[in-house]
Design a protein around this motif. Structure first.
Motif, mmCIF file in Angstrom:
data_model
loop_
_atom_site.group_PDB
_atom_site.id
_atom_site.type_symbol
_atom_site.label_atom_id
_atom_site.label_comp_id
_atom_site.label_asym_id
_atom_site.label_seq_id
_atom_site.Cartn_x
_atom_site.Cartn_y
_atom_site.Cartn_z
ATOM 1 N N LEU A 18 67.068 48.080 15.155
ATOM 2 C CA LEU A 18 65.866 47.036 15.224
ATOM 3 C C LEU A 18 64.861 47.472 14.277
ATOM 4 N N VAL A 19 64.719 46.545 13.314
ATOM 5 C CA VAL A 19 63.548 46.803 12.152
ATOM 6 C C VAL A 19 62.555 45.792 12.424
ATOM 7 N N VAL A 20 61.325 46.208 12.992
ATOM 8 C CA VAL A 20 60.056 45.410 12.961
ATOM 9 C C VAL A 20 59.161 45.667 11.838
ATOM 10 N N THR A 21 59.193 44.458 11.049
ATOM 11 C CA THR A 21 57.920 44.576 9.971
ATOM 12 C C THR A 21 56.630 43.970 10.702
ATOM 13 N N ALA A 22 55.518 44.575 9.860
ATOM 14 C CA ALA A 22 54.208 44.561 10.325
ATOM 15 C C ALA A 22 54.104 45.159 11.810
ATOM 16 N N ALA A 23 54.767 46.420 11.730
ATOM 17 C CA ALA A 23 55.050 46.852 13.252
ATOM 18 C C ALA A 23 53.830 47.443 13.686
ATOM 19 N N ALA A 24 52.701 47.515 13.081
ATOM 20 C CA ALA A 24 51.535 48.052 13.700
ATOM 21 C C ALA A 24 50.490 46.984 14.014
ATOM 22 N N ALA B 189 61.618 55.781 13.842
ATOM 23 C CA ALA B 189 61.284 55.916 12.544
ATOM 24 C C ALA B 189 60.350 55.071 12.068
ATOM 25 N N ALA B 190 59.618 55.527 11.141
ATOM 26 C CA ALA B 190 58.465 54.722 10.502
ATOM 27 C C ALA B 190 58.433 54.619 8.911
ATOM 28 N N VAL B 191 58.472 53.522 8.399
ATOM 29 C CA VAL B 191 58.500 53.166 6.918
ATOM 30 C C VAL B 191 57.196 52.828 6.445
ATOM 31 N N ASP B 192 56.462 53.439 5.123
ATOM 32 C CA ASP B 192 55.309 52.579 4.634
ATOM 33 C C ASP B 192 55.629 52.207 3.419
ATOM 34 N N HIS B 193 55.493 50.710 3.492
ATOM 35 C CA HIS B 193 55.837 49.974 2.534
ATOM 36 C C HIS B 193 54.806 49.752 1.407
ATOM 37 N N ARG B 194 53.853 50.567 1.404
ATOM 38 C CA ARG B 194 52.765 50.633 0.433
ATOM 39 C C ARG B 194 53.282 51.978 -0.595
ATOM 40 N N ALA B 195 54.113 52.892 -0.015
ATOM 41 C CA ALA B 195 54.470 53.968 -0.664
ATOM 42 C C ALA B 195 55.349 53.883 -1.614
ATOM 43 N N PRO B 196 54.970 54.744 -2.966
ATOM 44 C CA PRO B 196 55.675 54.488 -3.926
ATOM 45 C C PRO B 196 57.353 54.701 -3.662
ATOM 46 N N ILE C 78 59.316 46.191 23.430
ATOM 47 C CA ILE C 78 60.548 45.542 23.939
ATOM 48 C C ILE C 78 61.660 46.337 23.430
ATOM 49 N N GLY C 79 61.866 46.505 22.261
ATOM 50 C CA GLY C 79 62.930 47.040 21.393
ATOM 51 C C GLY C 79 63.560 48.306 22.273
ATOM 52 N N LYS C 80 62.319 49.273 22.510
ATOM 53 C CA LYS C 80 62.686 50.454 23.067
ATOM 54 C C LYS C 80 62.954 50.370 24.689
ATOM 55 N N LEU C 81 62.208 49.413 25.136
ATOM 56 C CA LEU C 81 62.832 49.108 26.570
ATOM 57 C C LEU C 81 64.075 48.664 26.674
ATOM 58 N N ARG C 82 64.684 48.020 25.684
ATOM 59 C CA ARG C 82 66.079 47.364 25.542
ATOM 60 C C ARG C 82 66.979 48.315 25.142
ATOM 61 N N GLY C 83 66.722 49.552 24.974
ATOM 62 C CA GLY C 83 67.556 50.612 24.570
ATOM 63 C C GLY C 83 68.287 50.361 23.108
ATOM 64 N N LEU C 84 67.256 50.146 22.162
ATOM 65 C CA LEU C 84 67.352 49.830 20.711
ATOM 66 C C LEU C 84 66.806 51.281 19.919
ATOM 67 N N ARG C 85 67.550 51.481 18.665
ATOM 68 C CA ARG C 85 66.761 52.496 17.876
ATOM 69 C C ARG C 85 65.746 51.513 17.141
ATOM 70 N N VAL C 86 64.601 51.860 17.189
ATOM 71 C CA VAL C 86 63.650 51.201 16.680
ATOM 72 C C VAL C 86 62.988 51.605 15.350
ATOM 73 N N VAL C 87 62.783 51.014 14.296
ATOM 74 C CA VAL C 87 62.147 51.299 12.885
ATOM 75 C C VAL C 87 60.918 50.366 12.731
ATOM 76 N N GLY C 88 59.939 50.895 12.598
ATOM 77 C CA GLY C 88 58.600 50.273 12.299
ATOM 78 C C GLY C 88 58.457 50.435 10.870
ATOM 79 N N VAL C 89 58.063 49.078 10.288
ATOM 80 C CA VAL C 89 57.442 48.960 8.831
ATOM 81 C C VAL C 89 56.103 48.684 8.906
ATOM 82 N N ALA C 90 55.096 49.283 8.183
ATOM 83 C CA ALA C 90 53.890 49.085 8.240
ATOM 84 C C ALA C 90 53.106 49.535 6.717
#
Length: 339
Positions: free
Chosen positions: A151-157, A196-203, A167-179
């Motif tokens: 599961l990828v969640v955008t604006a995750a912060a 995992a976390a991804v910084d969408h502002r990073a080069p 909710i993704g973690k509670l339901r057993g998903l691998r959760v990737v947050g983008v912020a």
């Protein structure tokens, strides 16, 4: 009682783009008196949400706008100060829709009792309120991810995004947050426990994203809008499902959009990858509240579900603090403590 003052925040001007303090006015009115079948509420917490901007007009939305001079709509946590209603007693805590003001009367139809002993009152505006319900509906009624998928969640912060990660973690998903920004990425990893976390502002955002989803993306909880969806498209697995819960990057835009037209890419992916893309309006799903609370409230009480809050003090600070939501300066649920 009627001689006391009720401070209210009303819309003074339609925002041009992002909201500014001058778009609001704090006015004083007498404290209302409840009639038979009503209660007098004293608001202690006020929710600040992107939806507030949407209904102020000049927004990229089809929602009806407030009139100039109208009270700004908002969710609140309140204490019952006086009651002429058999279902509510003085001292009860309730969730309401009484808006950005100190006092209000209600006939009870918009009230939901809350127990201050079961969770902090602020949580009832965030992960246990409409914010959490929005995330839960998106991941249970709009799309139904399979346990173990990515599961990828955008604006995750943000408020809804952070609830969706939990909710993704509670339901057993691998959760990737983008912020946006390294501090929010750290928050996602250390405070919210995403995989995992991804910084969408990073080069190196494209490289970060590719490393975070080595097996592709099965589900997306989308809060941002077109720019983020375009970045995710190459990584979507066949049959991927996208719940569109918000378009934060587009709310305050009144004109066209810059950059290349990625709609053909999206439509091609919808066809050849057999994608499901669904938007929704959470007021259509308020009947789910008991089921939502049954799942999430125990996880909040035990600490399994985590959340963050951005609390400001005082009704008068709202016109100044609200604009921070649109400049990336807010992590978690934004709340004003006014009592």
């Amino acid at each position: 009682m009627s001689k006391r003052v009720n401070r209210r925040i009303v819309l003074a001007a339609r925002p041009q783009g992002d909201p500014r303090p001058g778009d609001f006015e704090v006015v004083e009115r007498p404290v209302p008196v409840p009639a038979r079948g009503q209660v007098l509420l004293r608001n202690v917490l006020v929710s600040l949400d992107p939806y507030n901007r949407i209904i102020m007009g000049n927004a990229n939305s089809d929602q009806p706008a407030l009139d100039i001079g109208d009270l700004v709509f908002g969710f609140t946590i309140a204490v019952v100060e006086a009651s002429e209603h058999p279902a509510f007693a003085v001292g009860d805590h309730v969730a309401s829709t009484s808006g950005w003001q100190e006092y209000a009367v209600s006939d009870g139809s918009d009230l939901r009792p809350v127990d201050p002993r079961s969770a902090p009152l602020t949580a009832n505006l965030g992960i246990l309120g409409m914010t959490g319900l929005t995330a839960w509906v998106g991941l249970t009624r709009i799309v139904t991810p399979k346990p173990g998928g990515t599961l990828v969640v955008t604006a995750a912060a943000g408020a809804v995004g952070s609830a969706a990660t939990q909710i993704g973690k509670l339901r057993g998903l691998r959760v990737v947050g983008v912020a946006g920004g390294p501090e929010k990425s750290r928050h996602l990893l250390e405070d919210l426990g995403v995989d995992a976390a991804v910084d969408h502002r990073a080069p190196d955002f494209p490289e970060q994203l590719a490393r975070a989803v080595p097996d592709g993306i099965d589900t997306v909880y989308e809060n941002v809008g077109a720019p983020m969806v375009a970045a995710l498209l190459p990584h979507l697995n066949p049959g991927a499902r996208l719940a569109v819960g918000g378009v934060m990057a587009q709310i305050t835009r009144t004109g066209g959009f810059e950059g290349p037209d990625r709609l053909p890419d999206l439509m091609r992916a919808v066809l050849y990858k057999d994608l499901t893309v669904r938007g929704f309006s959470v007021p259509d799903h308020v009947d789910a509240y008991p089921e939502f609370l049954a799942e999430v409230a125990p996880a909040v009480a035990s600490g399994e579900a985590r959340y963050a809050e951005h609390v400001v003090e005082g009704l008068e600070t709202i016109p100044f603090a609200f604009q921070d939501m649109f400049h990336g300066r807010v992590t978690g649920k934004m709340i004003a403590r006014i009592g």
